[in-house]
Each structure stands twice: as C-alpha cells, then as structure tokens.
Scaffold this motif. Sequence first.
Motif, mmCIF file in Angstrom:
data_model
loop_
_atom_site.group_PDB
_atom_site.id
_atom_site.type_symbol
_atom_site.label_atom_id
_atom_site.label_comp_id
_atom_site.label_asym_id
_atom_site.label_seq_id
_atom_site.Cartn_x
_atom_site.Cartn_y
_atom_site.Cartn_z
ATOM 1 N N ILE A 114 9.106 14.355 -9.411
ATOM 2 C CA ILE A 114 9.200 12.929 -9.054
ATOM 3 C C ILE A 114 8.254 12.662 -7.892
ATOM 4 O O ILE A 114 8.422 13.195 -6.800
ATOM 5 N N GLY A 115 7.253 11.833 -8.141
ATOM 6 C CA GLY A 115 6.216 11.549 -7.141
ATOM 7 C C GLY A 115 5.057 12.506 -7.350
ATOM 8 O O GLY A 115 5.224 13.729 -7.320
ATOM 9 N N GLY A 141 0.602 17.321 -3.657
ATOM 10 C CA GLY A 141 1.430 18.495 -3.949
ATOM 11 C C GLY A 141 2.094 18.405 -5.313
ATOM 12 O O GLY A 141 2.116 19.377 -6.081
ATOM 13 N N CYS A 159 -3.239 10.070 -0.292
ATOM 14 C CA CYS A 159 -4.480 10.680 0.216
ATOM 15 C C CYS A 159 -5.746 10.127 -0.452
ATOM 16 O O CYS A 159 -6.635 9.646 0.232
ATOM 17 N N CYS A 195 -6.508 9.891 3.442
ATOM 18 C CA CYS A 195 -7.567 10.805 3.902
ATOM 19 C C CYS A 195 -8.948 10.393 3.416
ATOM 20 O O CYS A 195 -9.875 10.252 4.218
ATOM 21 N N VAL A 226 7.931 12.571 -3.057
ATOM 22 C CA VAL A 226 7.854 11.105 -3.050
ATOM 23 C C VAL A 226 7.136 10.510 -1.836
ATOM 24 O O VAL A 226 6.918 9.296 -1.790
ATOM 25 N N GLY A 227 6.765 11.334 -0.865
ATOM 26 C CA GLY A 227 5.864 10.880 0.194
ATOM 27 C C GLY A 227 6.422 9.801 1.108
ATOM 28 O O GLY A 227 7.636 9.667 1.296
ATOM 29 N N ASN A 286 -2.588 0.646 6.500
ATOM 30 C CA ASN A 286 -3.734 1.422 5.998
ATOM 31 C C ASN A 286 -4.084 1.017 4.565
ATOM 32 O O ASN A 286 -5.240 1.097 4.148
ATOM 33 N N ILE A 315 -3.932 7.894 12.802
ATOM 34 C CA ILE A 315 -4.436 6.871 11.881
ATOM 35 C C ILE A 315 -4.970 5.680 12.657
ATOM 36 O O ILE A 315 -6.075 5.181 12.390
ATOM 37 N N ASN A 354 9.959 8.001 1.571
ATOM 38 C CA ASN A 354 10.472 7.244 0.413
ATOM 39 C C ASN A 354 11.723 7.914 -0.169
ATOM 40 O O ASN A 354 11.770 8.219 -1.359
ATOM 41 N N ILE A 398 8.671 18.906 -1.472
ATOM 42 C CA ILE A 398 7.375 19.262 -0.876
ATOM 43 C C ILE A 398 6.700 18.013 -0.303
ATOM 44 O O ILE A 398 6.999 16.897 -0.697
ATOM 45 N N GLY A 399 5.782 18.248 0.629
ATOM 46 C CA GLY A 399 4.984 17.147 1.173
ATOM 47 C C GLY A 399 5.611 16.516 2.402
ATOM 48 O O GLY A 399 6.458 17.112 3.080
ATOM 49 N N ALA A 409 2.748 15.954 8.146
ATOM 50 C CA ALA A 409 2.386 14.994 7.086
ATOM 51 C C ALA A 409 0.892 15.085 6.806
ATOM 52 O O ALA A 409 0.109 14.220 7.207
ATOM 53 N N PHE A 442 -9.758 12.788 13.013
ATOM 54 C CA PHE A 442 -11.201 12.660 12.770
ATOM 55 C C PHE A 442 -11.848 11.555 13.586
ATOM 56 O O PHE A 442 -12.648 10.786 13.082
HETATM 57 C C1 LIG Z 1 -4.732 6.424 6.700
HETATM 58 C C2 LIG Z 1 -4.277 7.833 6.444
HETATM 59 C C3 LIG Z 1 -5.151 8.866 6.675
HETATM 60 C C4 LIG Z 1 -4.769 10.182 6.422
HETATM 61 N N1 LIG Z 1 -5.663 11.167 6.667
HETATM 62 C C5 LIG Z 1 -5.308 12.454 6.426
HETATM 63 C C6 LIG Z 1 -6.232 13.511 6.638
HETATM 64 O O1 LIG Z 1 -7.381 13.282 7.051
HETATM 65 N N2 LIG Z 1 -5.849 14.767 6.355
HETATM 66 C C7 LIG Z 1 -4.599 15.056 5.895
HETATM 67 O O2 LIG Z 1 -4.302 16.226 5.652
HETATM 68 N N3 LIG Z 1 -3.690 14.082 5.688
HETATM 69 C C8 LIG Z 1 -4.012 12.793 5.942
HETATM 70 N N4 LIG Z 1 -3.108 11.792 5.701
HETATM 71 C C9 LIG Z 1 -1.757 12.152 5.187
HETATM 72 C C10 LIG Z 1 -1.807 12.397 3.679
HETATM 73 O O3 LIG Z 1 -2.242 11.237 3.010
HETATM 74 C C11 LIG Z 1 -0.452 12.840 3.138
HETATM 75 O O4 LIG Z 1 0.060 13.865 3.928
HETATM 76 C C12 LIG Z 1 -0.643 13.322 1.722
HETATM 77 O O5 LIG Z 1 -0.893 12.240 0.867
HETATM 78 C C13 LIG Z 1 0.491 14.157 1.192
HETATM 79 O O6 LIG Z 1 1.592 13.371 0.936
HETATM 80 P P1 LIG Z 1 2.723 13.746 -0.098
HETATM 81 O O7 LIG Z 1 2.298 14.878 -0.954
HETATM 82 O O8 LIG Z 1 3.986 13.915 0.633
HETATM 83 O O9 LIG Z 1 2.837 12.470 -1.027
HETATM 84 P P2 LIG Z 1 2.093 11.083 -1.117
HETATM 85 O O10 LIG Z 1 0.631 11.260 -1.093
HETATM 86 O O11 LIG Z 1 2.701 10.138 -0.157
HETATM 87 O O12 LIG Z 1 2.485 10.674 -2.593
HETATM 88 C C14 LIG Z 1 3.815 10.416 -2.973
HETATM 89 C C15 LIG Z 1 3.798 9.690 -4.297
HETATM 90 O O13 LIG Z 1 5.128 9.518 -4.744
HETATM 91 C C16 LIG Z 1 5.216 8.245 -5.387
HETATM 92 N N5 LIG Z 1 6.635 7.870 -5.399
HETATM 93 C C17 LIG Z 1 7.422 7.563 -4.354
HETATM 94 N N6 LIG Z 1 8.691 7.344 -4.765
HETATM 95 C C18 LIG Z 1 8.689 7.512 -6.104
HETATM 96 C C19 LIG Z 1 9.692 7.432 -7.103
HETATM 97 N N7 LIG Z 1 10.972 7.183 -6.790
HETATM 98 N N8 LIG Z 1 9.343 7.645 -8.391
HETATM 99 C C20 LIG Z 1 8.057 7.930 -8.720
HETATM 100 N N9 LIG Z 1 7.069 8.017 -7.810
HETATM 101 C C21 LIG Z 1 7.390 7.832 -6.519
HETATM 102 C C22 LIG Z 1 4.330 7.356 -4.534
HETATM 103 O O14 LIG Z 1 3.901 6.232 -5.285
HETATM 104 C C23 LIG Z 1 3.180 8.299 -4.203
HETATM 105 O O15 LIG Z 1 2.126 8.207 -5.116
HETATM 106 C C24 LIG Z 1 -3.463 10.463 5.924
HETATM 107 C C25 LIG Z 1 -2.575 9.416 5.679
HETATM 108 C C26 LIG Z 1 -2.972 8.119 5.930
HETATM 109 C C27 LIG Z 1 -1.999 7.015 5.652
#
Ligand SMILES: Cc1cc2nc3c(=O)[nH]c(=O)nc-3n(C[C@H](O)[C@H](O)[C@H](O)COP(=O)(O)OP(=O)(O)OC[C@H]3O[C@@H](n4cnc5c(N)ncnc54)[C@H](O)[C@@H]3O)c2cc1C
Length: 457
Positions: free
Chosen positions: A10-11, A15, A42, A47, A144-145, A164, A185, A272, A305-306, A313, A347
């Motif tokens: 889910i999500g 990762g 990301c 990112c 789910v991030g 963002n 950020i 989330n 995870i994540g 994060a 960065f």
């Molecule tokens: C502006 C900005 C810059 C960043 N720069 C960096 C960087 O330079 N380097 C770095 O390492 N990290 C950076 N990050 C952090 C990075 O984006 C996150 O750590 C990365 O995306 C990993 O997140 P995640 O795997 O937890 O999930 P996410 O990337 O948050 O994805 C989670 C997904 O789950 C989906 N979701 C949520 N709930 C549900 C549900 N109930 N059912 C189905 N789908 C669902 C969402 O739509 C989303 O697509 C940055 C973040 C931001 C906001």
Amino acid sequence: MAETVDVVVIGLGPGGEHVAQTLAGNGLTVVGVERHLVGGECPYYGCIPSKMMIRAADALAEARRVERLAGRTDVVSDWTPVAVRIDEEATDGWDDEVAVERLAKAGVRVLHGTGRLAGPGRVAVDVDGTVEEYDVRRGVVLNVGTEPAVPPIDGLAGTPYWTNRDVVRLKRLPASLLVLGGGAIGCEIAQAVARFGVEVTVVEAGERILGPEEPEASEVVAAALERDGIRVCAGVGVESVAHDANGFTLSLAGGDQVAGDALLVAAGRRTNLSGIGLDTIGLDPDARSLETDERMRAGEGVWAIGDITGKGAFTHVSMYQAAVAVRDILGEEGPWADYRAVSRVTFTDPEVGSVGLTEKQARDAGIRVAVATSAVPESSRGWIHSVGNEGVIKVVADADRGVLVGATTAGPAGGEMIGLLATAVHAEVPVARLRTMHFAYPTFHRGIETALQDLGL
Ligand SMILES: Cc1cc2nc3c(=O)[nH]c(=O)nc-3n(C[C@H](O)[C@H](O)[C@H](O)COP(=O)(O)OP(=O)(O)OC[C@H]3O[C@@H](n4cnc5c(N)ncnc54)[C@H](O)[C@@H]3O)c2cc1C
C-alpha cells in the motif's frame, strides 16, 4: 469475495516500488496500490524537481562568481528552462505511465486506488468507488509516506499558500516569497528561487535554521542565505497570516510583520497513517509513525518502510528499508536494519552533509565525546577555491571506543565529502587508522584529516 495474493504493497513511494518489483521478480503474486503517482513524493514533488531547481540556481551563482575569478559575465536568469526540465524530464507532466509499465512488466498488478488494512491479512482497495478486497498469504507492506504539514496558525487555512507540491509546478516565479520553515526543504527552495531574483524571507520558529544539524552548519548556511539577499528570521513564531490582493502578511511574535507576494509552507511533514486501518490489526490508529523491528515488521504479517517509520525521511532510507523488508519476506538471513550511520544532505550552497549523531545527540546518549572542527576556507583547496568556499567540517567521536559516531561536512561538495565519513561511522573504522590514510592534495576532504588530527584521540 476476496482474492488471495502473496503480498499487497500500500503506497508506491520509492521503497514500495522497490518491494513490489523485487518480490514480483522473485515469483510472488504482488498487488501494488497507489492513490496518486507511482514513485511517490521524490520524483514528482521532492528530491528530483527540487534538485533540478538547485542545479540551475547554483549555475547562476557560479556564473556570478566569475567576476571575482575570471573576468565578467552578464547573467540574466530565466525560470523557463527549469520549469520545462521538471515538467518534461523529471515528471513527464506529472504522469506515472512509465513507472506503472515498469512495475507491470515485472509482474506487479498496479491498482490506482486507496488502500487500507481491513483486518489481519486483509486489505481493501477503493478504486474509483468500487472496493476490492485481497487476502494475503505473506503479508502487507505499508509505504504510505507523508504530506506537507500545515501548522494551525491563525488565518493560514483557506489562504492560497503553497507547499512543495505547488512550487515544483511553477511556470513563473513571484517577485517575493515568504518561506514558513527553515528546515532543509525551506532553505533549499528559498536559496534556489532567491538566485533567480525572488526577494525571499525565511521565518523559522526554532532558534536557528536547519535545527537538526550541527549549530556550526546552521551558521554557515544562514550566512550563505543572507549573502544571497535572503532575510532569515529565526527564533520567532508566526502568530497570524493574512492574505489579500497584495499578497501575504505574516505577523510575528514580538510585533514585527513580513510581507510577500506568495507564501511557501515548509513546516514539516505529516505521515499518511490516519484512515489506513491500523486499528483493524491492533495498532494505534493515531500513531504519527510506526514502530518497526530490525526486519521492518510493524506487526504480524505487516511491514512498514519509508518516512512512516520515523527513521529519517529520505529516499535512501526508504530504499534501504525496502531491501530489508524484501529479505525478510523472502525468508533470507539479514542483514537487518541498522541506523547508526544514516547520512543525509541539505542541498544548499554550501551543501551540508551529515552522518550519525550530532555532538549534542552523542552527549545526550551518554557517550564520552571528543569533537574537532576544521574551517573549509582555511584548507588549501578552500583557499584556492576562493569565492564560495565557506564551510566547516566537524567530527564527533566516542572517545572511549576511539571511533567516529557522527560527522558534518558543510561546504562546496559537502554532500559528496560525507561519503568518506559515512564509511568511517558505518564500519567503525578506528580514528587512529583513519589518521593513517592518504588524503589527496588539494581536496576539500583533506579538511577531514585536519579535524581528525585535532581530535586528540
Ligand atoms: C521538497 C522535498 C525535497 C526532498 N529532497 C530529498 C532529497 O534530496 N533526498 C532525499 O533522500 N529525500 C528527499 N526528500 C524526501 C523524500 O521525498 C522521501 O523521503 C521519499 O519520497 C520516500 O518516501 P516514502 O517512501 O516514505 O513514500 P512517499 O514518496 O511519500 O510515497 C508514498 C506514496 O503512498 C501513496 N499513498 C499514501 N496513502 C495511500 C493509500 N492509503 N493508498 C494508496 N496509496 C497511498 C502516496 O500517494 C505516495 O505516492 C524530499 C522531500 C521533499 C518534500
């Protein structure tokens, strides 16, 4: 009737995508559920687009440094190439077709819908109003991030503030921007747009920007932002927000006001987790992050995870944890999760790389700490580099064990320099042995040798 599959993810952030693709590649039946764009924050909002903005802004800054070093340039900035690059190269117009195809090709059934836990071993997925149910043989992986957190400041809700997710879609920049939040950020975006001529004010409630970093790094970055013409107001809360046809006004504690055409809220992230059915498997439905063991298990047959695990994060943490969860799901023998040497990079220019514990964290953990710093401008390379050479290297050692437990490399290429120190912290290389290394001359990383010599261990 629920269909039975091996795993539901889910999500599909970085990762989740990795887990789904790898498990399917290993012959498991995998359903991947994503409510927005496969790939997560990301590639579409985090990112990658932000680093494209920064790459462009740094090119401008470097061009402006020519005058001090090599003659003259006439720098006229234009946001259009950045907007086009983000749209066409990074996000395909915020379209995830390529990512979906990649997963489908690997054998993953991708559902664009909202997933939730519906009891032990069961998942419900809402796809356009139709609910599909799945029973899992091996388990559920939650990825789910987060979403941007919007603080409960008087007047803020209902105004057309940006997060963002809006900034990365801008086709034109405003004349002035208020940035609420001086974390990584906020600082990255503030500096990037300031270098395109936007008048920027950063307001940070904490006593300094980049609060989780070493104070020395915050100081270096605050000075750099100010050199870029950014006004940094740290240690001051925002009491209220007003918006009218002229833009935004923030009323600060103490009576000051700051105004700007647009407002970026970069005040942290919110996981989330609400509404994903944690209560149906006996977990706290109000949890802000999920406790996981070293195999990323959050419960019986549930892996997390994540960003939702609260272990950093970052995309690389999400990917690292994904690999751990995959090993566990496939019944392999470790290695399991270890967070002693998580590294991260802010960065800004100068970049801030850091790994492991800050001096304060190490002291709070009861470690007998030894620290040393070296100033980048005082190194041979820093002196040669001249304009744009600001920075500091700091190493934090456990004096009893004679190993580094943390480090910071703020400066030009600070994000690359941290790699060497991440190896040292991860592999617990004795400081005495690190000191016997060859450090190429004249590099920025020779400053690490200087700091190690000053450690006194
Ligand atoms: C502006 C900005 C810059 C960043 N720069 C960096 C960087 O330079 N380097 C770095 O390492 N990290 C950076 N990050 C952090 C990075 O984006 C996150 O750590 C990365 O995306 C990993 O997140 P995640 O795997 O937890 O999930 P996410 O990337 O948050 O994805 C989670 C997904 O789950 C989906 N979701 C949520 N709930 C549900 C549900 N109930 N059912 C189905 N789908 C669902 C969402 O739509 C989303 O697509 C940055 C973040 C931001 C906001």
